[in-house]
Design a protein around this motif. Structure first.
Motif, PDB file in Angstrom:
ATOM      1  N   ALA A 157      -2.440  -0.740  18.275  1.00 49.16           N
ATOM      2  CA  ALA A 157      -3.422  -0.149  17.347  1.00 49.16           C
ATOM      3  C   ALA A 157      -4.863  -0.480  17.735  1.00 49.16           C
ATOM      4  CB  ALA A 157      -3.130  -0.619  15.925  1.00 49.16           C
ATOM      5  N   ARG A 187     -10.543  -6.618  15.669  1.00 49.78           N
ATOM      6  CA  ARG A 187     -10.606  -5.677  16.792  1.00 49.78           C
ATOM      7  C   ARG A 187     -11.954  -4.942  16.780  1.00 49.78           C
ATOM      8  NH1 ARG A 187      -6.261  -2.251  13.999  1.00 49.78           N
ATOM      9  NH2 ARG A 187      -7.546  -1.109  12.550  1.00 49.78           N
ATOM     10  N   ASP A 244      -6.104  -7.189  13.304  1.00 51.33           N
ATOM     11  CA  ASP A 244      -6.622  -6.008  12.585  1.00 51.33           C
ATOM     12  C   ASP A 244      -8.083  -6.216  12.167  1.00 51.33           C
ATOM     13  OD1 ASP A 244      -4.094  -4.933  12.841  1.00 51.33           O
ATOM     14  OD2 ASP A 244      -3.508  -5.269  10.760  1.00 51.33           O
ATOM     15  N   LYS A 282       0.832  -1.219   0.000  1.00 46.84           N
ATOM     16  CA  LYS A 282       0.000   0.000   0.000  1.00 46.84           C
ATOM     17  C   LYS A 282       0.862   1.263   0.000  1.00 46.84           C
ATOM     18  CE  LYS A 282      -2.081  -0.835   3.911  1.00 46.84           C
ATOM     19  NZ  LYS A 282      -1.527  -2.145   4.287  1.00 46.84           N
ATOM     20  N   ARG A 323      -1.289 -10.482  12.416  1.00 46.85           N
ATOM     21  CA  ARG A 323      -1.734  -9.087  12.274  1.00 46.85           C
ATOM     22  C   ARG A 323      -3.079  -9.023  11.543  1.00 46.85           C
ATOM     23  NH1 ARG A 323       1.921  -4.668  10.194  1.00 46.85           N
ATOM     24  NH2 ARG A 323       3.258  -6.156   9.162  1.00 46.85           N
ATOM     25  N   THR A 344      -0.244   6.089   7.542  1.00 50.30           N
ATOM     26  CA  THR A 344      -0.797   6.080   8.910  1.00 50.30           C
ATOM     27  C   THR A 344      -0.266   4.900   9.730  1.00 50.30           C
ATOM     28  OG1 THR A 344      -2.791   4.857   8.304  1.00 50.30           O
ATOM     29  CG2 THR A 344      -2.907   7.262   8.183  1.00 50.30           C
ATOM     30  N   GLY A 345       0.152   3.831   9.052  1.00 45.74           N
ATOM     31  CA  GLY A 345       0.748   2.691   9.768  1.00 45.74           C
ATOM     32  C   GLY A 345       1.998   3.150  10.519  1.00 45.74           C
ATOM     33  N   VAL A 379       2.799  -4.000  17.127  1.00 40.68           N
ATOM     34  CA  VAL A 379       1.975  -2.853  16.724  1.00 40.68           C
ATOM     35  C   VAL A 379       0.465  -3.113  16.762  1.00 40.68           C
ATOM     36  CG1 VAL A 379       2.268  -3.283  14.231  1.00 40.68           C
ATOM     37  CG2 VAL A 379       1.735  -1.006  15.003  1.00 40.68           C
ATOM     38  N   SER A 380       0.032  -4.305  16.430  1.00 41.84           N
ATOM     39  CA  SER A 380      -1.417  -4.559  16.417  1.00 41.84           C
ATOM     40  C   SER A 380      -2.023  -4.422  17.810  1.00 41.84           C
ATOM     41  CB  SER A 380      -1.725  -5.943  15.866  1.00 41.84           C
ATOM     42  OG  SER A 380      -1.436  -5.978  14.502  1.00 41.84           O
ATOM     43  N   GLY A 413      -3.634   3.045   5.007  1.00 42.37           N
ATOM     44  CA  GLY A 413      -3.829   2.474   6.342  1.00 42.37           C
ATOM     45  C   GLY A 413      -4.801   1.317   6.336  1.00 42.37           C
ATOM     46  N   ARG A 414      -5.655   1.273   7.363  1.00 41.38           N
ATOM     47  CA  ARG A 414      -6.634   0.190   7.473  1.00 41.38           C
ATOM     48  C   ARG A 414      -8.064   0.713   7.501  1.00 41.38           C
ATOM     49  NH1 ARG A 414      -2.162  -1.265   7.563  1.00 41.38           N
ATOM     50  NH2 ARG A 414      -1.250  -3.236   8.207  1.00 41.38           N
ATOM     51  N   ASP A 415      -8.211   1.949   8.006  1.00 37.56           N
ATOM     52  CA  ASP A 415      -9.552   2.496   8.260  1.00 37.56           C
ATOM     53  C   ASP A 415      -9.726   3.872   7.625  1.00 37.56           C
ATOM     54  OD1 ASP A 415      -7.671   3.739   9.797  1.00 37.56           O
ATOM     55  OD2 ASP A 415      -8.932   3.967  11.559  1.00 37.56           O
ATOM     56  N   ILE A 416      -8.940   4.163   6.616  1.00 40.79           N
ATOM     57  CA  ILE A 416      -8.996   5.522   6.047  1.00 40.79           C
ATOM     58  C   ILE A 416     -10.333   5.728   5.320  1.00 40.79           C
ATOM     59  CG2 ILE A 416      -7.778   7.273   4.663  1.00 40.79           C
ATOM     60  CD1 ILE A 416      -6.215   6.017   7.134  1.00 40.79           C
ATOM     61  N   ARG A 443      -6.205   5.192  18.915  1.00 45.86           N
ATOM     62  CA  ARG A 443      -6.867   5.425  17.621  1.00 45.86           C
ATOM     63  C   ARG A 443      -7.475   6.825  17.561  1.00 45.86           C
ATOM     64  NH1 ARG A 443      -6.328   1.001  14.775  1.00 45.86           N
ATOM     65  NH2 ARG A 443      -7.141   2.147  13.015  1.00 45.86           N
ATOM     66  N   TYR A 472       1.067   4.472  13.927  1.00 44.63           N
ATOM     67  CA  TYR A 472       0.806   3.424  14.941  1.00 44.63           C
ATOM     68  C   TYR A 472       2.121   2.767  15.360  1.00 44.63           C
ATOM     69  CZ  TYR A 472      -4.121   4.120  14.185  1.00 44.63           C
ATOM     70  OH  TYR A 472      -5.361   4.701  14.135  1.00 44.63           O
ATOM     71  N   ARG A 473       3.032   2.641  14.409  1.00 45.99           N
ATOM     72  CA  ARG A 473       4.344   2.068  14.727  1.00 45.99           C
ATOM     73  C   ARG A 473       5.123   2.985  15.671  1.00 45.99           C
ATOM     74  NH1 ARG A 473       6.492  -1.926  11.222  1.00 45.99           N
ATOM     75  NH2 ARG A 473       4.873  -2.711   9.824  1.00 45.99           N
TER      76      ARG A 473
HETATM   77  O1   DC Z   1       0.718  -0.467   7.393  1.00 48.70           O
HETATM   78  P1   DC Z   1       1.605  -1.012   8.502  1.00 48.70           P
HETATM   79  O2   DC Z   1       1.889  -2.477   8.388  1.00 48.70           O
HETATM   80  O3   DC Z   1       2.850  -0.207   8.686  1.00 48.70           O
HETATM   81  O4   DC Z   1       0.708  -0.826   9.826  1.00 48.70           O
HETATM   82  C1   DC Z   1       1.162  -1.220  11.076  1.00 48.70           C
HETATM   83  C2   DC Z   1       0.005  -1.629  11.963  1.00 48.70           C
HETATM   84  O5   DC Z   1      -0.788  -0.503  12.311  1.00 48.70           O
HETATM   85  C3   DC Z   1      -0.936  -2.666  11.386  1.00 48.70           C
HETATM   86  O6   DC Z   1      -0.721  -3.935  11.968  1.00 48.70           O
HETATM   87  C4   DC Z   1      -2.324  -2.188  11.735  1.00 48.70           C
HETATM   88  C5   DC Z   1      -2.147  -0.809  12.281  1.00 48.70           C
HETATM   89  N1   DC Z   1      -2.853   0.233  11.529  1.00 48.70           N
HETATM   90  C6   DC Z   1      -4.144   0.508  11.892  1.00 48.70           C
HETATM   91  O7   DC Z   1      -4.699  -0.146  12.768  1.00 48.70           O
HETATM   92  N2   DC Z   1      -4.806   1.520  11.280  1.00 48.70           N
HETATM   93  C7   DC Z   1      -4.220   2.244  10.316  1.00 48.70           C
HETATM   94  N3   DC Z   1      -4.890   3.248   9.725  1.00 48.70           N
HETATM   95  C8   DC Z   1      -2.889   1.937   9.914  1.00 48.70           C
HETATM   96  C9   DC Z   1      -2.243   0.908  10.538  1.00 48.70           C
END
Ligand code: DC
Length: 229
Positions: free
Chosen positions: A107, A191, A188, A16, A184, A34-35, A103-104, A133-136, A113, A38-39
């Motif tokens: 997160a 949750r 992810d 991504k 993860r 955005t990851g 990281v999970s 990211g995951r939730d954009i 969040r 969280y990292r």
């Molecule tokens: O994209 P990444 O692998 O660098 O993201 C690291 C962790 O952050 C991933 O395991 C889930 C979390 N994350 C999230 O919960 N929400 C986001 N918008 C981006 C990442």
């Protein structure tokens, strides 16, 4: 032409950030990983010994969240944005396997969040942004003009990640990387707060058998269509 918001969500290690970064460059948009945010919070917890083997001292982390500042700084050498944690460039450190393993757990904390989503909304306020990211597309910018959901098989994602880590000199087995990718995905997706889901209006791209060039062309064309719409 009016600037738009492009949300790129999906599973871990689907490339991504690579495609988002390239797209932002091409469109002269801002890129937000955005990851990385969280990292950075994960690294903050690890440095304070509030995180060991996936167990977080949530109370301590939540209490100390107000003292965490996260922003991005353009790195002329790499041509992309580095993440800055409390004034320190931690771009290299946040990519280590130990951070990926923890990281999970960070997160999924609601307070984390809420804080990061607020910063992300500010970063995309003026549009002209590619955010991955995951939730954009589902939470941060549900009104984003273009939403992409990237996925690929766990095996292929682990192979890509393994290669990357090996090139960086990390001593790691393929089995451990695969386990981490699956773990993860599990956290992810399951949750409570903002789980990883494909937004109804997101376009799914399974890149298991696609080259980086093919993905980029496809997403760039979709972006151009959205911008011109
Ligand atoms: O994209 P990444 O692998 O660098 O993201 C690291 C962790 O952050 C991933 O395991 C889930 C979390 N994350 C999230 O919960 N929400 C986001 N918008 C981006 C990442």
């Amino acid at each position: 032409m009016k600037p738009i918001v492009i949300a790129i969500d999906g599973h871990s290690s689907t490339g991504k950030s690579t495609v988002a970064k390239k797209l932002a460059k091409e469109l002269e948009y801002k890129f937000v990983d955005t990851g990385a945010m969280y990292r950075a919070v994960t690294l903050f917890a690890m440095r304070n010994n509030w995180l060991q083997k996936g167990e977080v001292d949530e109370q301590k982390l939540i209490e100390n969240l107000p003292s965490v500042t996260i922003n991005f700084e353009y790195n002329l050498q790499s041509g992309s944005n580095d993440v800055i944690l409390n004034g320190e460039n931690v771009e290299q450190e946040i990519r280590a396997m130990e951070v990926s393993e923890n990281v999970s757990s960070v997160a999924r904390i609601d307070e984390v969040r809420t804080k990061l989503v607020q910063i992300q909304k500010q970063l995309g306020e003026e549009k002209g942004v590619v955010m991955d990211g995951r939730d954009i597309g589902s939470v941060v910018f549900p009104e984003a003009e273009l939403k992409i959901f990237m996925t690929a098989s766990a095996d292929i994602r682990a192979q890509r990640r393994y290669k990357e880590l090996k090139e960086k000199g990390e001593k790691i087995s393929f089995e451990d990387v695969l386990k981490n990718v699956k773990h993860r995905d599990d956290i992810d997706t399951n949750r409570k707060n903002s789980p990883l889901i494909q937004a109804d209006d997101a376009i799914k791209i399974d890149n298991s058998n696609m080259s980086q060039e093919e993905q980029f062309e496809k997403i760039l064309n979709l972006a151009k269509e959205s911008i011109e719409a």
